[in-house]
Design a protein around this motif. Structure first.
Motif, PDB file in Angstrom:
ATOM      1  N   ARG A 154      42.940  36.489  49.030  1.00 30.24           N
ATOM      2  CA  ARG A 154      42.675  35.504  47.980  1.00 30.24           C
ATOM      3  C   ARG A 154      41.353  35.802  47.264  1.00 30.24           C
ATOM      4  O   ARG A 154      41.231  35.584  46.054  1.00 30.24           O
ATOM      5  CB  ARG A 154      42.664  34.097  48.585  1.00 30.24           C
ATOM      6  N   TYR A 195      50.762  31.120  44.724  1.00 30.37           N
ATOM      7  CA  TYR A 195      49.404  30.943  44.222  1.00 30.37           C
ATOM      8  C   TYR A 195      49.010  32.064  43.260  1.00 30.37           C
ATOM      9  O   TYR A 195      48.309  31.836  42.265  1.00 30.37           O
ATOM     10  CB  TYR A 195      48.403  30.857  45.369  1.00 30.37           C
ATOM     11  N   ALA A 213      46.909  36.477  49.829  1.00 27.99           N
ATOM     12  CA  ALA A 213      47.337  35.729  48.651  1.00 27.99           C
ATOM     13  C   ALA A 213      48.863  35.686  48.619  1.00 27.99           C
ATOM     14  O   ALA A 213      49.521  36.709  48.757  1.00 27.99           O
ATOM     15  CB  ALA A 213      46.808  36.392  47.387  1.00 27.99           C
TER      16      ALA A 213
END
Length: 424
Positions: A315, A390, A386
């Motif tokens: 992320r 998202y 990730a």
């Protein structure tokens, strides 16, 4: 008090004083979100000056029992002193400054994808209008400053319009709506020559057909990403939102996203030396996109000149790539390279020791690209993989933010040129 969802219908009727019409062919969409009422005295829309005779839209909400966020004085127009600019407003005020922070909602329909909110100078005042993104739709007029003066000016909403906030499954989000009811607009008394309201048949836009995203919080943005061609589903009619995104998949999505703004030539000769990754063979499906991304904006890789293309992206790495993609697009569109803060940055509880702490904070303040895991709590989880949902949401947020800034800049330049021509 929660507002019940209004009927999914639109009427053909004139809006406010400029006689613009809301077209009967406006698309009616099944909304993922609902809305909740606000104390109208605690919210204000402001025409904020910047540059040379330019204005953008600022929405501020006063948090109850906190220090005042703004002060008003005068009339026609009402001047606003945005006190929040003079001190740390964290926990005191909420503000939104771009299309990811506010949109038009009419009779229960979120028109954020169909209309761009902007301020236009007309007849000695600034008018807040919704400009259609699609040819064939008419402008929607929402409010005005009732005069012109130097400084920050209050925007008065016309009858039938109010501030509300977006909600998702009973949770109030930070997104503001300029929410209108055609019946209330028609009854406002300030609408000349208003024809009888006639409704059009209900026509819902089909939802994306993936069987595993109906309850996903990023459902709407997944649908947008699919429509843009950034992502797709699988043969079993699933999207697999929780599946991790690999490094080469992220690069491919980012290049495709850039391609929605300007034409990407994967066969172009780089203007600087680009050393190919050792583990990316020229025959690999993603090789051309990876090489182009290396040339233009990429910062992924390892010290030994490998990419590890099949490894999941984190992320934190996703946010760094989104930041670089946004800067690249802004350069291409002649916008200031530095990302502009459009909202209050979020405070995450687990990023202070991350190499990407500054990037994550910056991207949370840039149209809310960086948000907590599943939009809840205070953890960003920078080192976690990730996921597809998202990643799609982050990509769409960047694109919408950059495109909205470019459209606003173009409109303001056009208006400035018009003013200059009229003065000559």
């Amino acid at each position: 008090m929660k507002i019940s969802r209004l009927p999914l219908k639109l009427a053909t009727l004139a809006t406010v004083t400029l006689g613009s019409f809301i077209p009967s062919n406006l698309p009616v969409k099944a909304s993922t979100f609902s809305e909740t009422a606000l104390d109208q005295s605690k919210v204000i829309a402001i025409a904020r000056p910047y540059g040379d005779d330019k204005y953008d839209l600022l929405v501020i909400e006063q948090i109850p029992d906190k220090r005042d966020c703004w002060a008003e004085s005068g009339s026609n127009p009402v001047l606003v002193d945005p006190l929040l600019l003079n001190y740390d407003f964290t926990g005191i005020c909420r503000r939104s400054t771009d299309s990811n922070g506010y949109s038009i909602r009419l009779d229960g329909n979120d028109l954020g994808l169909d209309y761009l909110l902007r301020l236009v100078r007309r007849d000695g005042e600034l008018v807040l209008v919704g400009t259609p993104r699609t040819p064939g739709y008419s402008e929607i007029v929402i409010g005005s400053t009732k005069g012109m003066a130097d400084g920050f000016m209050k925007i008065h909403l016309y009858p039938g319009w109010q501030f509300t906030k977006r909600t998702y499954e009973e949770k109030v989000l930070g997104h503001f709506y300029f929410s209108g009811s055609q019946a209330a607009i028609a009854a406002g008394g300030d609408i000349p020559d208003t024809p009888p309201a006639t409704t059009t048949p209900v026509r819902e836009t089909p939802k994306i057909s993936f069987v595993d995203v109906n309850n996903n919080i990023y459902q709407a943005q997944i649908a947008e990403a699919v429509e843009m061609g950034l992502v797709s589903g699988f043969n079993d009619n699933t999207f697999r939102p929780d599946q991790p995104v690999t490094r080469e998949q992220l690069i491919s999505m980012a290049v495709d996203a850039i391609g929605t703004v300007y034409k990407v030539d994967l066969d172009a000769t780089p203007e600087r030396d680009v050393v190919a990754f050792k583990d990316v063979d020229s025959s690999r499906w993603s090789a051309k996109k990876i090489k182009w991304a290396q040339w233009k904006f990429l910062n992924l890789g390892n010290p030994n000149n490998t990419l590890q293309p099949s490894e999941p992206i984190t992320r934190a790495e996703l946010m760094d790539t989104m930041r670089r993609m946004a800067i690249h697009l802004r350069n291409q569109l002649d916008l200031p390279q530095e990302l502009q803060q459009t909202q209050e940055p979020l405070v995450f509880s687990d990023t202070s020791s991350s190499w990407a702490d500054g990037v994550i904070k910056e991207m949370s303040a840039y149209c809310g690209v960086a948000t907590p895991v599943n939009e809840q709590g205070t953890e960003f989880a920078p080192d976690e993989q990730a996921t597809r949902d998202y990643t799609a949401a982050a990509m769409v947020r960047v694109l919408e933010c950059v495109k909205a800034e470019a459209e606003q800049a173009a409109q303001q330049n056009e208006e400035a040129e018009t003013v200059t021509e009229n003065q000559q």
